[in-house]
Design a protein around this motif. Sequence first.
Motif, PDB file in Angstrom:
ATOM      1  N   SER A 175       0.850  -1.190   0.000  1.00 47.11           N
ATOM      2  CA  SER A 175       0.000   0.000   0.000  1.00 47.11           C
ATOM      3  C   SER A 175       0.886   1.240   0.000  1.00 47.11           C
ATOM      4  O   SER A 175       1.972   1.247   0.588  1.00 47.11           O
ATOM      5  CB  SER A 175      -0.951   0.013   1.200  1.00 47.11           C
ATOM      6  OG  SER A 175      -0.232   0.068   2.407  1.00 47.11           O
ATOM      7  N   LEU A 176       0.426   2.264  -0.693  1.00 45.25           N
ATOM      8  CA  LEU A 176       1.123   3.545  -0.737  1.00 45.25           C
ATOM      9  C   LEU A 176       0.195   4.617  -0.192  1.00 45.25           C
ATOM     10  O   LEU A 176      -1.016   4.588  -0.428  1.00 45.25           O
ATOM     11  CB  LEU A 176       1.538   3.889  -2.167  1.00 45.25           C
ATOM     12  CG  LEU A 176       2.570   2.963  -2.820  1.00 45.25           C
ATOM     13  CD1 LEU A 176       2.831   3.392  -4.266  1.00 45.25           C
ATOM     14  CD2 LEU A 176       3.869   2.929  -2.034  1.00 45.25           C
ATOM     15  N   VAL A 177       0.760   5.561   0.514  1.00 48.80           N
ATOM     16  CA  VAL A 177      -0.004   6.618   1.175  1.00 48.80           C
ATOM     17  C   VAL A 177       0.387   7.967   0.582  1.00 48.80           C
ATOM     18  O   VAL A 177       1.576   8.244   0.377  1.00 48.80           O
ATOM     19  CB  VAL A 177       0.256   6.612   2.691  1.00 48.80           C
ATOM     20  CG1 VAL A 177      -0.498   7.732   3.383  1.00 48.80           C
ATOM     21  CG2 VAL A 177      -0.119   5.260   3.290  1.00 48.80           C
ATOM     22  N   THR A 178      -0.610   8.806   0.311  1.00 48.17           N
ATOM     23  CA  THR A 178      -0.295  10.151  -0.149  1.00 48.17           C
ATOM     24  C   THR A 178       0.454  10.912   0.939  1.00 48.17           C
ATOM     25  O   THR A 178       0.182  10.736   2.126  1.00 48.17           O
ATOM     26  CB  THR A 178      -1.569  10.919  -0.540  1.00 48.17           C
ATOM     27  OG1 THR A 178      -1.204  12.238  -0.968  1.00 48.17           O
ATOM     28  CG2 THR A 178      -2.565  11.010   0.599  1.00 48.17           C
ATOM     29  N   HIS A 179       1.409  11.751   0.510  1.00 46.48           N
ATOM     30  CA  HIS A 179       2.125  12.539   1.522  1.00 46.48           C
ATOM     31  C   HIS A 179       1.431  13.860   1.802  1.00 46.48           C
ATOM     32  O   HIS A 179       1.923  14.683   2.584  1.00 46.48           O
ATOM     33  CB  HIS A 179       3.585  12.762   1.113  1.00 46.48           C
ATOM     34  CG  HIS A 179       3.798  13.612  -0.099  1.00 46.48           C
ATOM     35  ND1 HIS A 179       3.943  13.086  -1.359  1.00 46.48           N
ATOM     36  CD2 HIS A 179       3.883  14.951  -0.237  1.00 46.48           C
ATOM     37  CE1 HIS A 179       4.131  14.068  -2.225  1.00 46.48           C
ATOM     38  NE2 HIS A 179       4.091  15.206  -1.572  1.00 46.48           N
ATOM     39  N   VAL A 180       0.263  14.071   1.187  1.00 47.53           N
ATOM     40  CA  VAL A 180      -0.567  15.227   1.511  1.00 47.53           C
ATOM     41  C   VAL A 180      -1.180  15.022   2.900  1.00 47.53           C
ATOM     42  O   VAL A 180      -1.558  13.896   3.262  1.00 47.53           O
ATOM     43  CB  VAL A 180      -1.677  15.392   0.449  1.00 47.53           C
ATOM     44  CG1 VAL A 180      -2.702  16.428   0.869  1.00 47.53           C
ATOM     45  CG2 VAL A 180      -1.055  15.775  -0.898  1.00 47.53           C
ATOM     46  N   ASN A 181      -1.291  16.090   3.666  1.00 41.69           N
ATOM     47  CA  ASN A 181      -1.844  16.001   5.021  1.00 41.69           C
ATOM     48  C   ASN A 181      -3.370  15.963   4.940  1.00 41.69           C
ATOM     49  O   ASN A 181      -4.046  16.985   5.078  1.00 41.69           O
ATOM     50  CB  ASN A 181      -1.369  17.194   5.858  1.00 41.69           C
ATOM     51  CG  ASN A 181      -1.724  17.043   7.324  1.00 41.69           C
ATOM     52  OD1 ASN A 181      -2.630  16.287   7.701  1.00 41.69           O
ATOM     53  ND2 ASN A 181      -1.019  17.768   8.176  1.00 41.69           N
ATOM     54  N   VAL A 182      -3.917  14.771   4.723  1.00 42.10           N
ATOM     55  CA  VAL A 182      -5.350  14.622   4.501  1.00 42.10           C
ATOM     56  C   VAL A 182      -6.191  15.111   5.683  1.00 42.10           C
ATOM     57  O   VAL A 182      -7.142  15.878   5.492  1.00 42.10           O
ATOM     58  CB  VAL A 182      -5.703  13.166   4.135  1.00 42.10           C
ATOM     59  CG1 VAL A 182      -7.208  12.999   3.958  1.00 42.10           C
ATOM     60  CG2 VAL A 182      -4.971  12.750   2.863  1.00 42.10           C
ATOM     61  N   PRO A 183      -5.909  14.706   6.924  1.00 38.95           N
ATOM     62  CA  PRO A 183      -6.756  15.157   8.041  1.00 38.95           C
ATOM     63  C   PRO A 183      -6.823  16.675   8.168  1.00 38.95           C
ATOM     64  O   PRO A 183      -7.898  17.236   8.395  1.00 38.95           O
ATOM     65  CB  PRO A 183      -6.096  14.521   9.269  1.00 38.95           C
ATOM     66  CG  PRO A 183      -5.347  13.355   8.736  1.00 38.95           C
ATOM     67  CD  PRO A 183      -4.861  13.766   7.388  1.00 38.95           C
ATOM     68  N   ALA A 184      -5.693  17.351   8.010  1.00 38.50           N
ATOM     69  CA  ALA A 184      -5.676  18.806   8.150  1.00 38.50           C
ATOM     70  C   ALA A 184      -6.489  19.473   7.052  1.00 38.50           C
ATOM     71  O   ALA A 184      -7.247  20.425   7.307  1.00 38.50           O
ATOM     72  CB  ALA A 184      -4.234  19.325   8.123  1.00 38.50           C
ATOM     73  N   ILE A 185      -6.361  18.977   5.821  1.00 43.18           N
ATOM     74  CA  ILE A 185      -7.100  19.572   4.705  1.00 43.18           C
ATOM     75  C   ILE A 185      -8.588  19.307   4.854  1.00 43.18           C
ATOM     76  O   ILE A 185      -9.421  20.194   4.625  1.00 43.18           O
ATOM     77  CB  ILE A 185      -6.566  19.038   3.367  1.00 43.18           C
ATOM     78  CG1 ILE A 185      -5.123  19.515   3.161  1.00 43.18           C
ATOM     79  CG2 ILE A 185      -7.443  19.501   2.198  1.00 43.18           C
ATOM     80  CD1 ILE A 185      -4.425  18.888   1.979  1.00 43.18           C
ATOM     81  N   VAL A 186      -8.954  18.099   5.263  1.00 45.11           N
ATOM     82  CA  VAL A 186     -10.367  17.784   5.471  1.00 45.11           C
ATOM     83  C   VAL A 186     -10.968  18.678   6.546  1.00 45.11           C
ATOM     84  O   VAL A 186     -12.094  19.179   6.394  1.00 45.11           O
ATOM     85  CB  VAL A 186     -10.539  16.289   5.826  1.00 45.11           C
ATOM     86  CG1 VAL A 186     -11.940  16.008   6.367  1.00 45.11           C
ATOM     87  CG2 VAL A 186     -10.275  15.423   4.592  1.00 45.11           C
ATOM     88  N   TYR A 214      -3.059   4.008  -6.926  1.00 45.20           N
ATOM     89  CA  TYR A 214      -1.780   3.344  -6.651  1.00 45.20           C
ATOM     90  C   TYR A 214      -0.779   3.646  -7.764  1.00 45.20           C
ATOM     91  O   TYR A 214       0.395   3.954  -7.499  1.00 45.20           O
ATOM     92  CB  TYR A 214      -1.955   1.831  -6.506  1.00 45.20           C
ATOM     93  CG  TYR A 214      -0.676   1.145  -6.057  1.00 45.20           C
ATOM     94  CD1 TYR A 214      -0.433   0.924  -4.704  1.00 45.20           C
ATOM     95  CD2 TYR A 214       0.299   0.749  -6.966  1.00 45.20           C
ATOM     96  CE1 TYR A 214       0.753   0.326  -4.275  1.00 45.20           C
ATOM     97  CE2 TYR A 214       1.483   0.158  -6.560  1.00 45.20           C
ATOM     98  CZ  TYR A 214       1.704  -0.056  -5.209  1.00 45.20           C
ATOM     99  OH  TYR A 214       2.886  -0.635  -4.792  1.00 45.20           O
ATOM    100  N   CYS A 215      -1.235   3.556  -9.004  1.00 45.34           N
ATOM    101  CA  CYS A 215      -0.348   3.820 -10.133  1.00 45.34           C
ATOM    102  C   CYS A 215       0.241   5.218 -10.046  1.00 45.34           C
ATOM    103  O   CYS A 215       1.446   5.427 -10.247  1.00 45.34           O
ATOM    104  CB  CYS A 215      -1.111   3.633 -11.446  1.00 45.34           C
ATOM    105  SG  CYS A 215      -0.079   3.728 -12.920  1.00 45.34           S
ATOM    106  N   SER A 216      -0.586   6.200  -9.727  1.00 46.22           N
ATOM    107  CA  SER A 216      -0.116   7.577  -9.669  1.00 46.22           C
ATOM    108  C   SER A 216       0.796   7.819  -8.464  1.00 46.22           C
ATOM    109  O   SER A 216       1.821   8.508  -8.575  1.00 46.22           O
ATOM    110  CB  SER A 216      -1.317   8.521  -9.632  1.00 46.22           C
ATOM    111  OG  SER A 216      -0.989   9.796 -10.117  1.00 46.22           O
ATOM    112  N   LEU A 217       0.445   7.244  -7.315  1.00 47.42           N
ATOM    113  CA  LEU A 217       1.329   7.360  -6.151  1.00 47.42           C
ATOM    114  C   LEU A 217       2.669   6.681  -6.419  1.00 47.42           C
ATOM    115  O   LEU A 217       3.725   7.168  -6.007  1.00 47.42           O
ATOM    116  CB  LEU A 217       0.661   6.744  -4.922  1.00 47.42           C
ATOM    117  CG  LEU A 217      -0.524   7.516  -4.332  1.00 47.42           C
ATOM    118  CD1 LEU A 217      -1.200   6.683  -3.236  1.00 47.42           C
ATOM    119  CD2 LEU A 217      -0.089   8.870  -3.783  1.00 47.42           C
TER     120      LEU A 217
END
Length: 239
Positions: A148-159, A185-188
């Motif tokens: 699994s790959l995780v975005t490095h964008v801060n999702v909780p803060a943006i949400v 996944y491909c893009s990450l």
Amino acid sequence: MHSTVRRVCLTGFGPFHQYDENPSWLAVKRLRDEVLSFKDGSNAQITAIKIPVVYQEVLDTVPRLHEKPLSLPSDVQDGDRGIAEPFSLIVHVGVGAKGPLKFETLAHKSGYVSPDVRGAYAGIIQQDKHSAVARGFSGMRYTALDESLVTHVNVPAIVNKLNAQAVNIVQSFDPGRYLCDFIYYCSLAESKLSSRRTPTIFIHCPPVGEPLSTEEVADGLRKIILETLTSLYSVPSRL
């Protein structure tokens, strides 16, 4: 005043199952060629691209989104054929279940058991002596990457910031093990493998009217893009 300083790639999917026109594309195409402005006069220009719900089309198209200069396949609809400047943010959008917008956090390498709209399957990763098959990203390019790959964008803060603006959105950890998960996944993966490390996110939108209208989804995407760019690049607050 500054000239345009950021380019954003926004993708939606083509038809599949009961959708003659995919709700994700209905929203994404409304933002085609829009220019979003910030207080310092800088801008973010959106390129909108429709991608078929086909595993191989994803593999043929997404790596090119992370290249400079960009050159897209001729059968990718409604997209620029050649783009001189690299993207500062890539946002993939797909239709999901009814409810709020969902800001996906991670994507998976394997577990893709369903055929795409052309009846084709994801590649075989592993097959045991009992003919059990694991499908997903089978190419050598992705072999060393994590399951699994995780975005490095801060999702909780943006949400949280989006919720404060009355955007109906939640964080999600389940992109679905179909083309939405696959493109994410491909893009990450391509971001991780590329020297540019282009930030990449995925947003699930509901079917039209369940409960959000197409215009509400499009407006939510605008705000997601603005808040994400602000978070990533310390762009001054938007107008």
